[in-house]
Enzyme design. Structure first.
Site, short mmCIF file in Angstrom:
data_model
loop_
_atom_site.label_atom_id
_atom_site.label_comp_id
_atom_site.label_asym_id
_atom_site.label_seq_id
_atom_site.Cartn_x
_atom_site.Cartn_y
_atom_site.Cartn_z
N LYS A 23 0.84 -1.21 0.00
CA LYS A 23 0.00 0.00 0.00
C LYS A 23 0.87 1.26 0.00
O LYS A 23 0.62 2.22 -0.73
CB LYS A 23 -0.93 0.03 1.22
CG LYS A 23 -2.14 -0.89 1.14
CD LYS A 23 -1.76 -2.33 1.37
CE LYS A 23 -2.99 -3.24 1.46
NZ LYS A 23 -2.60 -4.68 1.49
N ASN A 24 1.92 1.25 0.85
CA ASN A 24 2.77 2.43 0.95
C ASN A 24 3.55 2.71 -0.34
O ASN A 24 3.84 3.86 -0.66
CB ASN A 24 3.74 2.28 2.13
CG ASN A 24 3.03 2.37 3.47
OD1 ASN A 24 1.95 2.93 3.57
ND2 ASN A 24 3.63 1.80 4.50
N ARG A 94 -3.84 11.79 2.18
CA ARG A 94 -2.58 12.43 2.57
C ARG A 94 -1.51 12.23 1.50
O ARG A 94 -0.69 13.12 1.24
CB ARG A 94 -2.10 11.87 3.91
CG ARG A 94 -0.80 12.53 4.35
CD ARG A 94 -0.45 12.28 5.77
NE ARG A 94 0.81 12.95 6.11
CZ ARG A 94 0.96 14.22 6.40
NH1 ARG A 94 -0.10 15.01 6.39
NH2 ARG A 94 2.14 14.74 6.70
N CYS A 118 -6.18 10.32 6.87
CA CYS A 118 -6.54 9.95 8.23
C CYS A 118 -5.56 10.58 9.23
O CYS A 118 -4.40 10.81 8.92
CB CYS A 118 -6.55 8.43 8.38
SG CYS A 118 -5.01 7.64 7.87
N ARG A 123 2.13 14.85 11.47
CA ARG A 123 2.95 14.38 10.34
C ARG A 123 3.23 15.57 9.43
O ARG A 123 2.69 15.68 8.34
CB ARG A 123 2.23 13.27 9.58
CG ARG A 123 2.04 12.00 10.40
CD ARG A 123 1.40 10.90 9.58
NE ARG A 123 0.03 11.23 9.23
CZ ARG A 123 -0.69 10.54 8.35
NH1 ARG A 123 -0.16 9.52 7.71
NH2 ARG A 123 -1.94 10.88 8.08
N ILE A 125 4.90 18.34 6.86
CA ILE A 125 5.59 18.15 5.57
C ILE A 125 6.70 19.17 5.40
O ILE A 125 7.12 19.45 4.29
CB ILE A 125 4.60 18.21 4.39
CG1 ILE A 125 3.93 19.60 4.31
CG2 ILE A 125 3.55 17.12 4.49
CD1 ILE A 125 3.14 19.80 3.03
N ASP A 126 7.20 19.72 6.52
CA ASP A 126 8.24 20.74 6.42
C ASP A 126 9.52 20.21 5.77
O ASP A 126 10.21 20.93 5.05
CB ASP A 126 8.55 21.35 7.79
CG ASP A 126 8.99 20.31 8.81
OD1 ASP A 126 8.32 19.26 8.91
OD2 ASP A 126 10.00 20.53 9.51
#
Length: 292
Positions: A23-24, A94, A118, A123, A125-126
């Protein structure tokens, strides 16, 4: 009405289960396909809602998408248009942030709504954005959208403060079209990174060091199409293997890469689980011993 899963315990397990594609990997591979200028066929696509959401986003970009069969996706970006990604589909997923790297790399410009998905804790995203800036992009945030722009992306040495899978993949996708060489230090080393880099290399990219903490990407002017099979899902594989160790008489888990779940297999051996490990399967044999 809420969905409910009811489990009746106490039954021994037996039989064979086939592990689906990662999935990832899938949620990054699909955006990576738009980096080329010719069709890409992906095999082993899992049946998950994220794939359907990504398909919606691709079609909004005028990318042709065909579901050839249950596990095969055909993606043709030949007539792709770099339009702002501001639909509700972006907010539901996401992994839509991977379009930042893909569109910035291919067109030098991307406008995308704040990615959703979700909630699994903070988490940020910097690291993704810092990587894009190191390649020469300017980033602004207006009306709930990130706007990324670069007249020219130029290779750079980038050190990730945290070994982030998402940031590694996103920066790698932008860097395949950057002028010169990009080096990502403290890069993530997960199998999914190798899978994405393998796809990009098949498309004509030059990425070295996959599986190590230093990724080297030499920028190219154009990428082509290819065919690619997604690696098996190691998390799904480990879940079934542990289930089999706990409650199976005899169970075979197929379509795995044993090296990706080596730690799990070693620990199960340590506690006395009997198993046979093949090149792409694990067979777990039942035991009367009580697990503690």
């Amino acid at each position: 009405m809420e969905e409910v899963i009811k489990i009746e315990g106490g039954h021994r397990l037996h039989g064979t289960v086939r592990i689906s594609g990662s999935k990832n990997s899938t949620v990054a591979l699909i955006p990576a396909c738009v980096l080329g200028n010719a069709p890409v066929t992906i095999y082993g696509v899992p049946n998950i809602s994220d794939v359907r959401s990504l398909t919606v986003l691709l079609r909004e970009l005028n990318v042709e998408v065909k579901q050839i069969d249950e596990e095969t996706l055909y993606i043709d970006p030949t007539n792709m248009e770099n339009i702002p990604m501001v639909s509700n589909a972006v907010s539901k997923l996401r992994a839509s942030y991977y379009f930042m790297g893909a569109l910035l790399g291919k067109y030098g410009h991307a406008q995308i709504k704040m990615p959703g998905g979700c909630y699994l804790g903070p988490r940020p995203i910097d690291l993704h954005l810092k990587g894009f800036e190191a390649l020469g992009a300017t980033i602004t945030y207006e009306h709930g959208c990130y706007i990324l722009h670069a007249d020219e992306l130029v290779g750079s040495r980038i050190f990730l403060d945290i070994s982030s899978v998402g940031a590694t993949i996103n920066i790698m996708m932008a860097a395949v079209y950057a002028k010169g060489r990009t080096v990502i230090e403290n890069a993530a080393r997960e199998p999914e990174i190798i899978d994405i880099a393998t796809l990009l290399n098949k498309m004509g990219a030059k990425i070295h060091g996959m599986g190590t903490s230093t990724l080297v990407i030499d920028g190219m002017q154009e990428l082509k199409g290819c065919s690619h099979e997604i690696i098996p899902d190691r998390i799904e594989a480990a879940t079934y293997i542990i289930m089999a160790a706990a409650m199976a008489d005899d169970m075979v888990i197929e379509n795995i890469i044993p090296q990706h779940i080596e730690a799990i297999l070693m620990k199960l051996e340590e506690i006395g689980i009997q198993m046979k490990v093949g090149p792409d399967f694990v067979e777990i044999f039942g035991s009367d011993k009580e697990l503690r």
